[in-house]
Design a protein around this motif. Structure first.
Motif, mmCIF file in Angstrom:
data_model
loop_
_atom_site.group_PDB
_atom_site.id
_atom_site.type_symbol
_atom_site.label_atom_id
_atom_site.label_comp_id
_atom_site.label_asym_id
_atom_site.label_seq_id
_atom_site.Cartn_x
_atom_site.Cartn_y
_atom_site.Cartn_z
ATOM 1 N N ALA A 32 37.320 49.740 47.846
ATOM 2 C CA ALA A 32 38.017 50.937 47.377
ATOM 3 C C ALA A 32 39.513 50.866 47.669
ATOM 4 C CB ALA A 32 37.419 52.178 48.022
ATOM 5 N N GLY A 33 39.878 50.331 48.817
ATOM 6 C CA GLY A 33 41.295 50.209 49.160
ATOM 7 C C GLY A 33 42.034 49.250 48.249
ATOM 8 N N ASN A 34 41.407 48.131 47.924
ATOM 9 C CA ASN A 34 42.045 47.184 47.017
ATOM 10 C C ASN A 34 42.160 47.746 45.606
ATOM 11 O OD1 ASN A 34 42.580 45.188 48.889
ATOM 12 N ND2 ASN A 34 40.586 44.225 48.605
ATOM 13 N N PHE A 35 41.152 48.502 45.181
ATOM 14 C CA PHE A 35 41.254 49.145 43.870
ATOM 15 C C PHE A 35 42.412 50.136 43.853
ATOM 16 C CE2 PHE A 35 40.371 52.870 41.233
ATOM 17 C CZ PHE A 35 40.349 52.269 39.982
ATOM 18 N N LEU A 36 42.539 50.927 44.907
ATOM 19 C CA LEU A 36 43.611 51.916 44.965
ATOM 20 C C LEU A 36 44.977 51.247 44.979
ATOM 21 C CD1 LEU A 36 44.333 54.887 45.145
ATOM 22 C CD2 LEU A 36 44.174 54.692 47.626
ATOM 23 N N ALA A 37 45.092 50.146 45.706
ATOM 24 C CA ALA A 37 46.372 49.433 45.734
ATOM 25 C C ALA A 37 46.712 48.886 44.344
ATOM 26 C CB ALA A 37 46.315 48.301 46.747
ATOM 27 N N ALA A 39 45.568 50.073 41.469
ATOM 28 C CA ALA A 39 45.792 51.195 40.552
ATOM 29 C C ALA A 39 47.187 51.782 40.743
ATOM 30 C CB ALA A 39 44.735 52.265 40.768
ATOM 31 N N LEU A 40 47.683 51.767 41.953
ATOM 32 C CA LEU A 40 49.036 52.280 42.179
ATOM 33 C C LEU A 40 50.099 51.332 41.634
ATOM 34 C CD1 LEU A 40 48.681 53.784 45.756
ATOM 35 C CD2 LEU A 40 48.905 55.001 43.600
ATOM 36 N N PRO A 43 49.062 51.627 36.938
ATOM 37 C CA PRO A 43 48.185 52.762 36.617
ATOM 38 C C PRO A 43 47.525 52.678 35.238
ATOM 39 C CG PRO A 43 50.304 53.524 37.434
ATOM 40 C CD PRO A 43 50.415 52.050 37.228
ATOM 41 N N ALA A 46 44.137 50.892 35.478
ATOM 42 C CA ALA A 46 43.153 51.422 36.422
ATOM 43 C C ALA A 46 41.928 51.972 35.715
ATOM 44 C CB ALA A 46 43.789 52.504 37.286
ATOM 45 N N THR A 50 37.485 50.872 36.599
ATOM 46 C CA THR A 50 36.629 51.755 37.389
ATOM 47 C C THR A 50 35.173 51.291 37.398
ATOM 48 O OG1 THR A 50 36.431 53.235 35.504
ATOM 49 C CG2 THR A 50 38.070 53.796 37.167
ATOM 50 N N LEU A 53 34.947 48.726 39.963
ATOM 51 C CA LEU A 53 34.993 49.369 41.272
ATOM 52 C C LEU A 53 33.605 49.840 41.689
ATOM 53 C CD1 LEU A 53 36.499 50.847 43.671
ATOM 54 C CD2 LEU A 53 36.606 52.791 42.110
#
Length: 78
Positions: A32-37, A39-40, A43, A46, A50, A53
């Motif tokens: 989840a952290g790597n996906f968020l990084a 996606a930021l 964007p 992203a 999903t 993810l």
């Protein structure tokens, strides 16, 4: 005396297998952290990632469930 040693082995094995559930939680956080990084950083991409993810989270969580079931089998199987 012999049954006590066997029971001790069951509990030690269950404890080691139970650590897998905690390690799986670290794996879910990593996914989840790597996906968020990612996606930021990008964007627009992203939304297309999903599904990947959720598949990654499901695999990591399945390993934790298997470790938990193994611990239960070691503790309560005769």
């Amino acid at each position: 005396m012999e049954g006590d040693i066997a029971q001790l082995g069951q509990y030690i094995g269950a404890g080691i297998a139970g650590m897998g559930a905690g390690i799986a939680a670290l794996g879910v956080g990593n996914v989840a952290g790597n996906f968020l990084a990612g996606a930021l950083r990008n964007p627009s991409a992203a939304a297309g990632q999903t599904a990947t993810l959720f598949i990654g989270i499901a695999f990591a969580e399945a390993l934790g469930i298997f470790a938990f079931l193994t611990a239960l089998l070691l503790m309560f199987a005769a």
